[in-house]
Write an enzyme that holds these catalytic residues in place. Structure first.
Site, mmCIF file in Angstrom:
data_model
loop_
_atom_site.group_PDB
_atom_site.id
_atom_site.type_symbol
_atom_site.label_atom_id
_atom_site.label_comp_id
_atom_site.label_asym_id
_atom_site.label_seq_id
_atom_site.Cartn_x
_atom_site.Cartn_y
_atom_site.Cartn_z
ATOM 1 N N ARG A 69 89.378 -115.312 37.331
ATOM 2 C CA ARG A 69 88.625 -115.185 36.069
ATOM 3 C C ARG A 69 87.303 -114.420 36.302
ATOM 4 N NH1 ARG A 69 88.112 -120.920 33.572
ATOM 5 N NH2 ARG A 69 87.012 -119.778 31.946
ATOM 6 N N GLN A 100 80.483 -122.439 24.545
ATOM 7 C CA GLN A 100 81.367 -123.200 25.429
ATOM 8 C C GLN A 100 81.864 -122.284 26.555
ATOM 9 O OE1 GLN A 100 84.213 -125.843 22.832
ATOM 10 N NE2 GLN A 100 83.714 -123.998 21.675
ATOM 11 N N ASN A 101 81.575 -120.994 26.389
ATOM 12 C CA ASN A 101 82.078 -120.009 27.353
ATOM 13 C C ASN A 101 81.244 -120.023 28.625
ATOM 14 O OD1 ASN A 101 83.797 -119.336 25.302
ATOM 15 N ND2 ASN A 101 82.654 -117.519 24.657
ATOM 16 N N ASP A 103 81.400 -117.244 30.666
ATOM 17 C CA ASP A 103 81.578 -115.855 31.129
ATOM 18 C C ASP A 103 80.316 -114.993 31.122
ATOM 19 O OD1 ASP A 103 83.278 -115.107 27.970
ATOM 20 O OD2 ASP A 103 81.137 -115.135 28.439
ATOM 21 N N HIS A 118 79.205 -125.673 28.900
ATOM 22 C CA HIS A 118 80.219 -125.930 29.930
ATOM 23 C C HIS A 118 79.935 -125.214 31.232
ATOM 24 C CE1 HIS A 118 83.283 -127.006 26.521
ATOM 25 N NE2 HIS A 118 82.438 -127.970 26.778
ATOM 26 N N CYS A 147 80.119 -125.079 52.588
ATOM 27 C CA CYS A 147 78.668 -124.902 52.539
ATOM 28 C C CYS A 147 78.129 -124.508 53.925
ATOM 29 C CB CYS A 147 78.036 -126.227 52.098
ATOM 30 S SG CYS A 147 76.252 -126.235 52.150
ATOM 31 N N CYS A 150 75.845 -127.648 55.191
ATOM 32 C CA CYS A 150 76.347 -128.983 55.597
ATOM 33 C C CYS A 150 77.855 -129.030 55.725
ATOM 34 C CB CYS A 150 75.888 -130.021 54.564
ATOM 35 S SG CYS A 150 76.850 -129.931 53.038
ATOM 36 N N THR A 188 86.497 -120.380 18.220
ATOM 37 C CA THR A 188 86.797 -121.609 18.952
ATOM 38 C C THR A 188 87.812 -122.438 18.179
ATOM 39 O OG1 THR A 188 85.882 -123.622 19.950
ATOM 40 C CG2 THR A 188 84.825 -122.864 17.926
ATOM 41 N N ASN A 213 87.205 -116.695 12.585
ATOM 42 C CA ASN A 213 88.328 -116.915 13.503
ATOM 43 C C ASN A 213 89.512 -116.120 12.969
ATOM 44 O OD1 ASN A 213 90.481 -118.174 15.058
ATOM 45 N ND2 ASN A 213 89.001 -119.785 15.523
HETATM 46 C C1 BV8 Z 1 83.241 -135.318 28.509
HETATM 47 C C2 BV8 Z 1 85.937 -125.709 31.922
HETATM 48 C C3 BV8 Z 1 82.211 -137.412 28.932
HETATM 49 C C4 BV8 Z 1 85.114 -124.533 32.075
HETATM 50 C C5 BV8 Z 1 86.486 -126.777 29.819
HETATM 51 C C6 BV8 Z 1 85.424 -137.217 22.542
HETATM 52 C C7 BV8 Z 1 84.161 -137.325 23.157
HETATM 53 C C8 BV8 Z 1 83.996 -137.000 24.503
HETATM 54 C C9 BV8 Z 1 85.093 -136.542 25.259
HETATM 55 C C10 BV8 Z 1 86.329 -136.422 24.670
HETATM 56 C C11 BV8 Z 1 86.498 -136.768 23.310
HETATM 57 N N1 BV8 Z 1 87.812 -136.551 23.005
HETATM 58 C C12 BV8 Z 1 88.470 -136.090 24.099
HETATM 59 C C13 BV8 Z 1 87.601 -136.024 25.134
HETATM 60 C C14 BV8 Z 1 87.947 -135.565 26.485
HETATM 61 C C15 BV8 Z 1 87.814 -134.044 26.655
HETATM 62 C C16 BV8 Z 1 88.382 -133.276 25.486
HETATM 63 O O1 BV8 Z 1 87.652 -132.824 24.622
HETATM 64 N N2 BV8 Z 1 89.699 -133.105 25.463
HETATM 65 C C17 BV8 Z 1 90.318 -132.370 24.368
HETATM 66 C C18 BV8 Z 1 91.054 -131.150 24.905
HETATM 67 C C19 BV8 Z 1 91.246 -133.335 23.647
HETATM 68 N N3 BV8 Z 1 86.417 -133.691 26.839
HETATM 69 C C20 BV8 Z 1 85.896 -133.738 28.078
HETATM 70 O O2 BV8 Z 1 86.517 -134.142 29.061
HETATM 71 C C21 BV8 Z 1 84.464 -133.253 28.244
HETATM 72 N N4 BV8 Z 1 83.739 -134.214 29.045
HETATM 73 O O3 BV8 Z 1 83.367 -135.572 27.358
HETATM 74 O O4 BV8 Z 1 82.571 -136.139 29.415
HETATM 75 C C22 BV8 Z 1 83.333 -138.261 29.380
HETATM 76 C C23 BV8 Z 1 83.402 -138.560 30.733
HETATM 77 C C24 BV8 Z 1 84.452 -139.381 31.153
HETATM 78 C C25 BV8 Z 1 85.408 -139.852 30.238
HETATM 79 C C26 BV8 Z 1 85.318 -139.500 28.878
HETATM 80 C C27 BV8 Z 1 84.268 -138.707 28.449
HETATM 81 C C28 BV8 Z 1 84.410 -131.942 29.019
HETATM 82 C C29 BV8 Z 1 84.954 -130.830 28.191
HETATM 83 C C30 BV8 Z 1 84.772 -129.490 28.934
HETATM 84 C C31 BV8 Z 1 86.056 -129.160 29.609
HETATM 85 N N5 BV8 Z 1 85.951 -127.862 30.267
HETATM 86 N N6 BV8 Z 1 86.547 -125.694 30.585
HETATM 87 C C32 BV8 Z 1 86.029 -123.346 32.122
HETATM 88 O O5 BV8 Z 1 86.806 -123.250 33.085
HETATM 89 O O6 BV8 Z 1 85.955 -122.563 31.170
HETATM 90 S S1 BV8 Z 1 87.142 -126.757 28.250
HETATM 91 C C33 BV8 Z 1 87.683 -125.244 27.759
HETATM 92 O O7 BV8 Z 1 87.940 -125.387 26.352
HETATM 93 C C34 BV8 Z 1 86.688 -124.110 27.874
HETATM 94 O O8 BV8 Z 1 85.428 -124.508 28.366
HETATM 95 C C35 BV8 Z 1 86.511 -123.657 26.434
HETATM 96 O O9 BV8 Z 1 85.242 -123.229 26.238
HETATM 97 C C36 BV8 Z 1 86.790 -124.903 25.697
HETATM 98 C C37 BV8 Z 1 87.076 -124.747 24.235
HETATM 99 O O10 BV8 Z 1 88.124 -123.806 24.080
HETATM 100 P P1 BV8 Z 1 87.832 -122.583 23.070
HETATM 101 O O11 BV8 Z 1 86.621 -121.869 23.543
HETATM 102 O O12 BV8 Z 1 87.826 -123.098 21.686
HETATM 103 O O13 BV8 Z 1 89.077 -121.656 23.359
HETATM 104 P P2 BV8 Z 1 90.549 -121.793 22.728
HETATM 105 O O14 BV8 Z 1 91.452 -120.896 23.507
HETATM 106 O O15 BV8 Z 1 90.905 -123.232 22.558
HETATM 107 O O16 BV8 Z 1 90.395 -121.196 21.248
HETATM 108 C C38 BV8 Z 1 90.086 -119.822 21.077
HETATM 109 C C39 BV8 Z 1 89.902 -119.609 19.584
HETATM 110 O O17 BV8 Z 1 89.523 -118.256 19.367
HETATM 111 C C40 BV8 Z 1 91.171 -119.846 18.784
HETATM 112 O O18 BV8 Z 1 90.849 -120.617 17.638
HETATM 113 C C41 BV8 Z 1 91.619 -118.428 18.370
HETATM 114 O O19 BV8 Z 1 92.235 -118.427 17.104
HETATM 115 C C42 BV8 Z 1 90.290 -117.723 18.303
HETATM 116 N N7 BV8 Z 1 90.337 -116.277 18.533
HETATM 117 C C43 BV8 Z 1 91.131 -115.584 19.378
HETATM 118 N N8 BV8 Z 1 90.806 -114.268 19.323
HETATM 119 C C44 BV8 Z 1 89.768 -114.153 18.456
HETATM 120 C C45 BV8 Z 1 89.467 -115.428 17.940
HETATM 121 N N9 BV8 Z 1 88.487 -115.641 17.038
HETATM 122 C C46 BV8 Z 1 87.775 -114.564 16.631
HETATM 123 N N10 BV8 Z 1 87.993 -113.310 17.081
HETATM 124 C C47 BV8 Z 1 88.995 -113.064 17.983
HETATM 125 N N11 BV8 Z 1 89.203 -111.798 18.403
HETATM 126 ZN ZN ZN Z 2 76.113 -128.494 51.516
#
Ligand code: BV8
Ligand code: ZN
Length: 244
Positions: A69, A100-101, A103, A118, A147, A150, A188, A213
Site C-alpha cells: 500500500r 479515516q485514511n 495515505d 486511524h 528495532c 531493542c 466513506t 459518494n
Molecule cells: C475501536 C486500519 C475501541 C488502517 C481500519 C462501535 C463502537 C466502537 C467500536 C465498534 C463499534 N462497532 C463495531 C466496532 C468494532 C470496529 C468496527 O467498526 N467494525 C465495523 C467494521 C463493524 N471498530 C474498531 O475496532 C475500532 N476500534 O473501536 O476500539 C474498542 C476496543 C476494543 C473492543 C471494542 C472497541 C478501530 C477501527 C479502525 C480499524 N482500522 N484500517 C488501515 O490499514 O487503513 S478500518 C478501515 O475502514 C480503514 O481505516 C478505512 O478508513 C475505514 C473505513 O472505510 P472507508 O474509508 O469508508 O472505505 P470503504 O472502502 O468502506 O468505503 C469507500 C466508500 O467510498 C464507499 O462508500 C464507496 O462507494 C465510496 N467511493 C468509491 N469511489 C468513490 C467513492 N466516493 C466518492 N468518490 C469516489 N470516486
Molecule cells: Zn525498540
C-alpha cells in the site's frame, strides 16, 4: 450531478466546515478502497490484515500488505477532490479535515488542519520501546523489521480493528464536528466506528450534513443533501458554484 442552490447559499453563509473523509476520496488517485468493487478486503479479510492478532499471527504478511500500500501511495498524487478541500481554507475561517485514511494525500494536497483518526501509513513504531521510524528506513524490507535499539518488532502506526483510536485526536474531531456549520461526508461507507460517530455528532449539534459518494451508504438516510458522484468531480463543481 445535482447540486442544489439552497446548499450553495448555505455554503456561502457558513463559517466553519468539516470534511469527514474515507477511502473513496483517494479512489481517483488510484488507491483501492476497502469494501467496494476490487476493494482491498475482497481478496483477504480485514481481520487478517488490519488487526493486531492478524499481525502477531503473521507479521510478515501484514507488513508486506502495508509495504504494497505504501508503494501505491508513493506512486499516487492527491486528486482534484483533495485539492479543492485544501483551497477552501482560503475562503472559510475554519476548515477541518477528519480523515479515516492513512495515505497522507490530504496533507500532500495542502490541507493544514487534518485529524487522522486511524493513523498514518508512513509512520511506524517499535512495539517494545515505542521508538518511531519513518517509512524511509525500510523502503525495500519485505519482512517486519526489528528495532535497531531493542530488537522489538516494528509495526505500522495505524489503528487496527479492536484498537482504540488516538483519544486526543478523536476528542478534537468531536469538538470540531460540534462547531461545524456544514459537515461533508466524502467517500466513506460509514460502517467503521467510532469514526462514523463524527458526522452524527455534527448533526446533533445542528450542522447540515452533505454526503458525496458514488452510491448510497449507511448514513445516507441521515444526511440533508446526498450528492451522487465522484468526489474528484463533485467537489470542483461545488467550488465553482460557490465562487460564482
Ligand atoms: C475501536 C486500519 C475501541 C488502517 C481500519 C462501535 C463502537 C466502537 C467500536 C465498534 C463499534 N462497532 C463495531 C466496532 C468494532 C470496529 C468496527 O467498526 N467494525 C465495523 C467494521 C463493524 N471498530 C474498531 O475496532 C475500532 N476500534 O473501536 O476500539 C474498542 C476496543 C476494543 C473492543 C471494542 C472497541 C478501530 C477501527 C479502525 C480499524 N482500522 N484500517 C488501515 O490499514 O487503513 S478500518 C478501515 O475502514 C480503514 O481505516 C478505512 O478508513 C475505514 C473505513 O472505510 P472507508 O474509508 O469508508 O472505505 P470503504 O472502502 O468502506 O468505503 C469507500 C466508500 O467510498 C464507499 O462508500 C464507496 O462507494 C465510496 N467511493 C468509491 N469511489 C468513490 C467513492 N466516493 C466518492 N468518490 C469516489 N470516486
Ligand atoms: Zn525498540
Amino acid at each position: 450531478m445535482d447540486i442544489s442552490q439552497k446548499l450553495i447559499a448555505k455554503l456561502k453563509s457558513a463559517k466553519s466546515i468539516l470534511f469527514f473523509t474515507g477511502a473513496g476520496i483517494s479512489a481517483e488517485s488510484g488507491i483501492d478502497t476497502f469494501r467496494g468493487k476490487g476493494g482491498l478486503w475482497n481478496k483477504m479479510s480485514a481481520q487478517e490484515l488490519a488487526s493486531f492478532d492478524g499481525f502477531m499471527k503473521n507479521p510478515n504478511l501484514v507488513w508486506e500488505w502495508y509495504q504494497y500500500r505504501r508503494k501505491i501511495v508513493r506512486e499516487t498524487e492527491p486528486n482534484a477532490g483533495h485539492k479543492v478541500i485544501a483551497q477552501l481554507e482560503k475562503h472559510f475561517n475554519k476548515v477541518t479535515v477528519v480523515t479515516q485514511n492513512v495515505d497522507n494525500l490530504h496533507k500532500r494536497a495542502g490541507s493544514s488542519n487534518i485529524l487522522e483518526l486511524h493513523g498514518n501509513i508512513e509512520r511506524n513504531f517499535c512495539m517494545d520501546c515505542k521508538t518511531f521510524y519513518g517509512v524511509e528506513n525500510f523502503l525495500d524490507s519485505e519482512k517486519a523489521p526489528r528495532c535497531k535499539k531493542c530488537g522489538g518488532i516494528i509495526r505500522p502506526d495505524v489503528v487496527w480493528f479492536g484498537e482504540t483510536l488516538p483519544q486526543e485526536i478523536f476528542a478534537e474531531a468531536e469538538r470540531k464536528a460540534t462547531e461545524s456549520d456544514i459537515c461533508f461526508i466524502v467517500g466513506t461507507s460509514a460502517v467503521v466506528y467510532p469514526a462514523a460517530y463524527i458526522p452524527i455528532s455534527a448533526k446533533e449539534a445542528g450542522a447540515t450534513l452533505v454526503e458525496i459518494n458514488i452510491e448510497a451508504t449507511e448514513i445516507t438516510n441521515q444526511v440533508d443533501y446526498s450528492i451522487i458522484g465522484k468526489a474528484g468531480e463533485v467537489l470542483p463543481k461545488l467550488f465553482e458554484l460557490f465562487l460564482e
